[in-house]
Design a protein around this motif. Structure first.
Motif, mmCIF file in Angstrom:
data_model
loop_
_atom_site.group_PDB
_atom_site.id
_atom_site.type_symbol
_atom_site.label_atom_id
_atom_site.label_comp_id
_atom_site.label_asym_id
_atom_site.label_seq_id
_atom_site.Cartn_x
_atom_site.Cartn_y
_atom_site.Cartn_z
ATOM 1 N N HIS A 18 0.839 -1.199 0.000
ATOM 2 C CA HIS A 18 0.000 0.000 0.000
ATOM 3 C C HIS A 18 0.877 1.253 0.000
ATOM 4 C CE1 HIS A 18 -3.324 2.709 0.903
ATOM 5 N NE2 HIS A 18 -2.618 3.174 1.953
ATOM 6 N N ASN A 19 1.898 1.235 0.859
ATOM 7 C CA ASN A 19 2.809 2.376 0.929
ATOM 8 C C ASN A 19 3.523 2.585 -0.419
ATOM 9 O OD1 ASN A 19 2.112 2.961 3.557
ATOM 10 N ND2 ASN A 19 3.873 1.917 4.474
ATOM 11 N N ASP A 20 3.964 1.466 -0.994
ATOM 12 C CA ASP A 20 4.625 1.573 -2.314
ATOM 13 C C ASP A 20 3.646 2.147 -3.344
ATOM 14 O OD1 ASP A 20 6.899 0.536 -1.218
ATOM 15 O OD2 ASP A 20 6.647 -1.493 -2.055
ATOM 16 N N GLU A 21 2.412 1.627 -3.281
ATOM 17 C CA GLU A 21 1.387 2.125 -4.217
ATOM 18 C C GLU A 21 1.111 3.599 -3.953
ATOM 19 O OE1 GLU A 21 -3.240 1.170 -5.523
ATOM 20 O OE2 GLU A 21 -2.205 -0.249 -4.228
ATOM 21 N N LEU A 25 1.635 6.485 -6.432
ATOM 22 C CA LEU A 25 0.515 7.389 -6.740
ATOM 23 C C LEU A 25 0.890 8.834 -6.410
ATOM 24 C CD1 LEU A 25 -2.596 5.322 -5.535
ATOM 25 C CD2 LEU A 25 -1.980 5.890 -7.894
ATOM 26 N N ASN A 26 1.580 9.029 -5.260
ATOM 27 C CA ASN A 26 2.033 10.376 -4.920
ATOM 28 C C ASN A 26 3.004 10.898 -5.986
ATOM 29 O OD1 ASN A 26 0.513 10.878 -2.624
ATOM 30 N ND2 ASN A 26 2.010 9.902 -1.244
ATOM 31 N N GLY A 27 3.870 10.016 -6.482
ATOM 32 C CA GLY A 27 4.791 10.394 -7.567
ATOM 33 C C GLY A 27 4.003 10.790 -8.814
ATOM 34 N N GLN A 28 2.991 9.966 -9.122
ATOM 35 C CA GLN A 28 2.147 10.272 -10.288
ATOM 36 C C GLN A 28 1.397 11.590 -10.079
ATOM 37 O OE1 GLN A 28 -0.398 6.874 -10.940
ATOM 38 N NE2 GLN A 28 1.275 5.574 -11.737
ATOM 39 N N ILE A 29 0.894 11.777 -8.816
ATOM 40 C CA ILE A 29 0.176 13.020 -8.509
ATOM 41 C C ILE A 29 1.119 14.199 -8.668
ATOM 42 C CG2 ILE A 29 -0.856 14.345 -6.610
ATOM 43 C CD1 ILE A 29 -2.166 11.683 -5.657
ATOM 44 N N LYS A 30 2.369 14.008 -8.147
ATOM 45 C CA LYS A 30 3.359 15.072 -8.251
ATOM 46 C C LYS A 30 3.658 15.374 -9.723
ATOM 47 C CE LYS A 30 7.871 16.466 -6.542
ATOM 48 N NZ LYS A 30 9.057 16.105 -5.779
ATOM 49 N N THR A 31 3.818 14.328 -10.533
ATOM 50 C CA THR A 31 4.071 14.496 -11.972
ATOM 51 C C THR A 31 2.886 15.190 -12.635
ATOM 52 O OG1 THR A 31 5.447 12.504 -12.002
ATOM 53 C CG2 THR A 31 4.591 13.264 -14.121
ATOM 54 N N ILE A 32 1.689 14.711 -12.269
ATOM 55 C CA ILE A 32 0.473 15.326 -12.834
ATOM 56 C C ILE A 32 0.394 16.786 -12.389
ATOM 57 C CG2 ILE A 32 -2.056 15.326 -12.702
ATOM 58 C CD1 ILE A 32 -1.885 12.221 -12.645
ATOM 59 N N GLN A 33 0.720 17.048 -11.094
ATOM 60 C CA GLN A 33 0.681 18.424 -10.576
ATOM 61 C C GLN A 33 1.683 19.300 -11.353
ATOM 62 O OE1 GLN A 33 -1.559 19.429 -8.266
ATOM 63 N NE2 GLN A 33 -0.843 21.526 -8.543
ATOM 64 N N GLN A 34 2.892 18.751 -11.595
ATOM 65 C CA GLN A 34 3.901 19.506 -12.355
ATOM 66 C C GLN A 34 3.414 19.762 -13.786
ATOM 67 O OE1 GLN A 34 7.280 16.924 -11.860
ATOM 68 N NE2 GLN A 34 8.023 18.015 -10.024
ATOM 69 N N LYS A 35 2.839 18.706 -14.382
ATOM 70 C CA LYS A 35 2.306 18.870 -15.745
ATOM 71 C C LYS A 35 1.183 19.900 -15.743
ATOM 72 C CE LYS A 35 3.491 14.366 -17.669
ATOM 73 N NZ LYS A 35 2.999 13.090 -18.207
#
Length: 162
Positions: A18-21, A25-35
Motif C-alpha cells: 500500500h505504501n509503495d502504491e 501514486l504520490n509520484g504520479q500526482i506530483k508528476t500530474i501536478q507539475q504537468k
C-alpha cells in the motif's frame, strides 16, 4: 502465534504494498501536478499572447477605422471642392457666354453703324461730286461771262470808234 506472525507479515506486506502504491501514486500526482502547473503556465502564456494579439488587432482595427474615416472625410472634401469647382466653371462659362453675346451685339451694332457711315460717305461723295460738277459749271459760266464782257467791251470800243 504462527498465524499472528503470518498475519503480521501479510499486513506488513500489504502495508508495504500500500505504501509503495501510495508512493507511486504520490509520484504520479506530483508528476500530474507539475504537468498541470506547466499546462497552466503555458495556458497563461498563451492567454497573454492572445490578449496581446487581440489588443494589437483592436489597435490595428482602430487605426484602420480612423484611416477610413480620414479618407472618407478627404473624399467628401474633394467632392465638395469638385462641386464648387463645377459651379465656378459653370458660372464663368455663363459669364463668358453672356459677354460673348454682348460683344456680338456690339459688333453687330458697330457693323450696322459702319454700313450707315459707308452709305452716308457714298451719299456725301455723290453730293461732293455734284458740287464739283456745279463748281465746274459755275467756273465755265464765269469764264463765259468774262468772255462776253470782254467781247462787249470790244464791241463798245468798236462802236465808239465808229
Amino acid at each position: 502465534e504462527a498465524n499472528m506472525e503470518s498475519l503480521k507479515s501479510e499486513i506488513a506486506a500489504k502495508t508495504q504494498a500500500h505504501n509503495d502504491e501510495c508512493t507511486e501514486l504520490n509520484g504520479q500526482i506530483k508528476t500530474i501536478q507539475q504537468k498541470k502547473e506547466t499546462v497552466e503556465a503555458s495556458f497563461e502564456t498563451l492567454k497573454s499572447e492572445m490578449d496581446a494579439q487581440k489588443e494589437a488587432h483592436n489597435n490595428e482595427c482602430t487605426q484602420l477605422s480612423d484611416q477610413i474615416q480620414t479618407v472618407q472625410q478627404e473624399k467628401q472634401s474633394v467632392e465638395a471642392n469638385m462641386e464648387s469647382l463645377k459651379s465656378e466653371i459653370a458660372a464663368k462659362t455663363q459669364a463668358h457666354n453672356d459677354e460673348c453675346t454682348e460683344l456680338n451685339g456690339q459688333i453687330k451694332t458697330i457693323q450696322q453703324k459702319k454700313e450707315t457711315v459707308e452709305a452716308s460717305f457714298e451719299t456725301l461723295k455723290s453730293e461732293m461730286d455734284a458740287q464739283e460738277a456745279h463748281n465746274n459749271e459755275c467756273t465755265q459760266l464765269s469764264d463765259q461771262i468774262q468772255t462776253v464782257q470782254q467781247e462787249k467791251q470790244s464791241v463798245e470800243a468798236n462802236m465808239e470808234s465808229l
